[in-house]
Design an enzyme around this catalytic site. Structure first.
Site, PDB file in Angstrom:
ATOM      1  N   MET A 181       0.865  -1.185   0.000  1.00 25.36           N
ATOM      2  CA  MET A 181       0.000   0.000   0.000  1.00 25.36           C
ATOM      3  C   MET A 181       0.890   1.220   0.000  1.00 25.36           C
ATOM      4  O   MET A 181       1.824   1.318   0.761  1.00 25.36           O
ATOM      5  CB  MET A 181      -0.880   0.003   1.233  1.00 25.36           C
TER       6      MET A 181
ATOM      7  N   ALA B 147       2.298  -9.778  -2.508  1.00 24.29           N
ATOM      8  CA  ALA B 147       2.439  -8.642  -3.417  1.00 24.29           C
ATOM      9  C   ALA B 147       3.111  -7.456  -2.739  1.00 24.29           C
ATOM     10  O   ALA B 147       3.889  -6.726  -3.362  1.00 24.29           O
ATOM     11  CB  ALA B 147       1.070  -8.231  -3.953  1.00 24.29           C
ATOM     12  N   GLU B 148       2.816  -7.246  -1.455  1.00 24.84           N
ATOM     13  CA  GLU B 148       3.326  -6.075  -0.756  1.00 24.84           C
ATOM     14  C   GLU B 148       4.787  -6.216  -0.328  1.00 24.84           C
ATOM     15  O   GLU B 148       5.571  -5.286  -0.473  1.00 24.84           O
ATOM     16  CB  GLU B 148       2.469  -5.794   0.486  1.00 24.84           C
ATOM     17  N   SER B 149       5.139  -7.370   0.218  1.00 26.36           N
ATOM     18  CA  SER B 149       6.475  -7.483   0.815  1.00 26.36           C
ATOM     19  C   SER B 149       7.155  -8.819   0.610  1.00 26.36           C
ATOM     20  O   SER B 149       8.294  -8.988   1.032  1.00 26.36           O
ATOM     21  CB  SER B 149       6.377  -7.231   2.329  1.00 26.36           C
TER      22      SER B 149
END
Length: 232
Positions: free
Chosen positions: A1, A123-125
């Protein structure tokens, strides 16, 4: 995000480096690539230097080198497909297993699919609890400080708190957008305000649209084959 959207420059020729794509200079020769950032955080890619104090050079690389790096980076996804499902590396699977109990617990607590939580975290980390984005998002689910405070997360680098806060935010977004998975995922990346601004549609940001596709791809990969075929 992320807190801000990074956009390609309007008056410069933009490039997207994915797989083996690169700019071609005069006569078909591969040109160098320049990346600039302006005061608003917008990102510009060009094959020629930009002039003006508003542009700050972030890096300058040879396009051939970027293509080689891109090939290595995306090889695992490109060659790891089996009937539309994406394989993960052994290291990624090991990291995933380390946090399985937290994902399952928060999925139950916030009435979420564990597959969705796994997809967003990947997806983020890629399950890195120490991850920090250039925009200031932190931890496994890349919480911005304001979002962390909103959900009572005092330490975003603590996976227990981070996953709880991210799961709570996902639950809020799903409720807000009538369980529309794509809009909830878009809201997680761009903020719910951006989704509302564009008439409850995925915002026309290249980053957000790419992010939604990636999360849904990972989400399908988490599903049994029979269920994954029904996910759009």
């Amino acid at each position: 995000m992320r807190g801000t959207k990074r956009m390609l420059g309007g008056r410069t020729r933009a490039i997207v480096i994915a797989g083996a794509m690169a700019f071609l200079g005069p006569g078909g020769a591969v040109a160098d690539v320049f990346k600039y950032v302006d005061g608003s955080g917008n990102v510009y890619f060009t094959d020629t230097p930009l002039k003006g104090s508003k542009y700050k050079l972030a890096w300058h690389r040879e396009a051939k080198k970027l293509v080689r790096e891109s090939k290595r980076k995306y090889a695992g996804v490109t060659h790891g497909r089996t009937q539309g499902r994406v394989r993960s590396s052994k290291a990624l699977r090991q990291r995933r297993a380390s946090y399985e109990h937290l994902v399952q617990a928060n999925a139950r607590r916030y009435r979420l699919s564990p597959a969705l939580l796994h997809a967003v975290i990947r997806a983020e980390s890629a399950y890195n609890p120490s991850a920090v984005s250039s925009a200031g998002a932190q931890g496994m689910m890349q919480l911005m400080p304001a979002t962390a405070a909103r959900y009572g997360v005092s330490d975003s680098f603590n996976p227990v708190e981070n996953i709880r806060g991210g799961a709570a935010y996902l639950r809020y977004l799903l409720d807000l957008f009538d369980n529309d998975l794509q809009l909830a995922v878009a809201g997680y990346n761009a903020g719910e305000g951006a989704v509302m601004k564009y008439g409850r549609k995925i915002p026309p940001y290249a980053e957000t649209q790419s992010y939604v596709r990636k999360v849904l791809q990972y989400y399908r990969a988490e599903q049994p084959a029979s269920i994954a075929m029904t996910v759009r």
